[in-house]
Motif scaffolding. Structure first.
Motif: not given
Length: 495
Positions: A382-402
């Motif tokens: 799961a950690y690696k999936l999220q890192k890969k997605a984040a590399q192309v901008g698919f990620d939260w903007d702020d830790v508060a959202d997380v």
């Protein structure tokens, strides 16, 4: 003078005195108009001087440089200059010109570009009298190594080993330390100086740790290391490991090992990896050494099986790894630069993309999530999936959202029907992994810390039960919870 009309004739002074020198070489020395010696520290030289044969030596150059390679480079340059000035010169070296003579190799390498012809006039090698003196049959296999540039991986314990260029106690000390990486400290080695020279020969056998304590090192000194038969030495050789694994898999080997396949020992590879990780967490280097060996054994078994099927050998595995490491580190082994780890990683990723293209993999149509091993533990996956997605901008903007997402998934799990709980629990865990990533924490490592903490506190409860002469049937949750709180405080004090 036209190109290649400059001539340097190289002759060997042999391993003994003038009586052992071939007549043709003696005549060359006597008739030389311009004679140069690498060193005058040789039995033949004093006898040449007694016959009024003039010469120039390069002994003084040894004091002008810190490394032997610089000394040899300087000598060679002076020889070329002399040849260009005088047309033809004679250069004499101890032993044979083509045996353990770095200056001669440099002359041969550079001669064509300098327009100088290098002629080898021959000479007696120091190896012959050493073989005779120590009664060594070279057909058994031997290696000749340079003591000034000795490396542990050059030493083959199963061969007769002769180490030349051991001029003094400083070189002998370096040789000793290098040999100690392969051989026991008390292994017997022989130092032979001026073998075959009447009145000067000295042959002495000592334990390896005493090698540099002898007082007769000089230009005619050699160190002889006999073949090793001790299992302590064989155990340190990678070749011996290959032989052992091959025997285990052979018809005469172990029935269990013979029956195994890649698939049947697949789980062993995973288990041994986790056992290595445990020793890392425990900061136990002795256990780590042993467990890394167990992990290596799995690699050896898979490689041996592949070799038996004709696919690849463990040497192919090593060669592939070496090639990849050099190819993917152009900032170390090539011409690229990397001033920090981010630039180094960028180089690595760029080269990986080039490798995929060379294999016909079109990265433009490949999923951005490709390349993650599917058998990773789910948390790490799961950690690696999220890192890969984040590399192309698919990620939260702020830790508060997380944090908000974690709370949302927690509420949905609490409200979920029984048949939906597994999916909702997975969503919650996935959100927590995202939070770990934003906090720059590895969730696998974080959970491992908590697992260890739980084990320690639970062990504290077990200790307390034993001290009280009780079992778990004799206590209740309230008492156990009290000890649990004690364990927490005990852990804080110890930390």
């Amino acid at each position: 003078m036209e190109a290649n009309q400059y001539i340097i004739t190289v002759v060997g002074l042999g391993a003994g005195d003038l009586d052992q020198l071939p007549y043709g070489i003696y005549r060359t020395l006597k008739q030389a108009a311009h004679l140069y010696l690498r060193t005058q520290e040789h039995p033949v030289v004093a006898e040449l001087a007694a016959e009024n044969i003039s010469y120039s030596s390069f002994d003084a150059i040894y004091e002008q440089h810190e490394s032997f390679e610089d000394v040899y480079t300087d000598i060679v340059e002076k020889l070329f200059v002399s040849a260009e000035q005088q047309g033809a010169i004679v250069y004499a070296v101890p032993g044979h010109p083509l045996v353990a003579e770095r200056t001669v190799q440099l002359l041969l390498e550079q001669g064509p570009d300098r327009g100088v012809r290098i002629e080898i006039g021959g000479g007696q090698s120091f190896i012959d009298p050493l073989f005779a003196r120590l009664k060594i049959d070279p057909i058994e296999g031997f290696s000749l190594l340079d003591g000034t540039a000795l490396k542990a991986d050059q030493v083959s314990p199963g061969l007769h080993t002769i180490i030349a260029q051991v001029y003094d106690a400083f070189v002998a000390s370096d040789v000793k330390l290098t040999l100690m990486e392969v051989l026991p400290d008390d292994f017997l080695v022989t130092v032979a100086t001026a073998v075959g020279v009447a009145g000067q020969e000295c042959v002495e056998t000592v334990p390896l740790y005493e090698l540099d304590r002898l007082d007769h090192f000089g230009n005619l000194s050699l160190v002889y290391v006999p073949p090793a038969r001790d299992e302590r030495i064989s155990y340190r050789q990678f070749s011996y490991l290959k032989d052992i694994v091959a025997v285990l898999r052979s018809p005469e080997g172990c029935p269990w090992d013979r029956e195994q396949t890649h698939q049947s020992i697949r789980k062993n590879l995973i288990e041994e990896t986790y056992e290595v990780l445990e020793t890392i967490d425990d900061e136990d280097p002795d256990a780590m050494c042993e467990e890394l060996g167990d992990l290596l054994m799995q690699i050896m078994l898979h490689s041996q099986m592949a070799s038996e099927d004709g696919y690849f050998t463990v040497d192919d595995v090593v060669a592939t790894l070496n090639e990849k490491l050099i190819r993917r580190h152009p900032h170390v082994f090539g011409e690229k630069n990397a001033n920090d780890s981010e630039e180094a990683l960028a180089n690595w990723q760029e080269i990986k993309a080039q490798e995929k293209a060379a294999k016909g993999i079109d990265t433009t149509v490949q999923s951005q999530l490709a390349g993650i091993p599917r058998d990773l533990p789910a948390l790490m996956y799961a950690y690696k999936l999220q890192k890969k997605a984040a590399q192309v901008g698919f990620d939260w903007d702020d830790v508060a959202d997380v944090y908000g997402k974690v709370e949302e998934e927690y509420r949905e799990l609490r409200e979920a029907a029984v048949e939906e709980r597994a999916g909702e629990l997975g969503d919650l865990l996935f959100a927590v992994v995202n939070l770990a990533r934003f906090l720059k924490l590895d969730p696998e490592e974080a959970l491992a810390l908590t697992n260890n903490k739980f084990k320690q506190r639970f062990s504290y409860i077990e200790d307390k039960l034993r001290e009280a002469g009780k079992s778990f049937e004799d206590t209740d949750l309230k008492e156990m919870d009290q000890w649990w709180e004690e364990a927490k405080q005990h852990g804080k004090r110890r930390g």
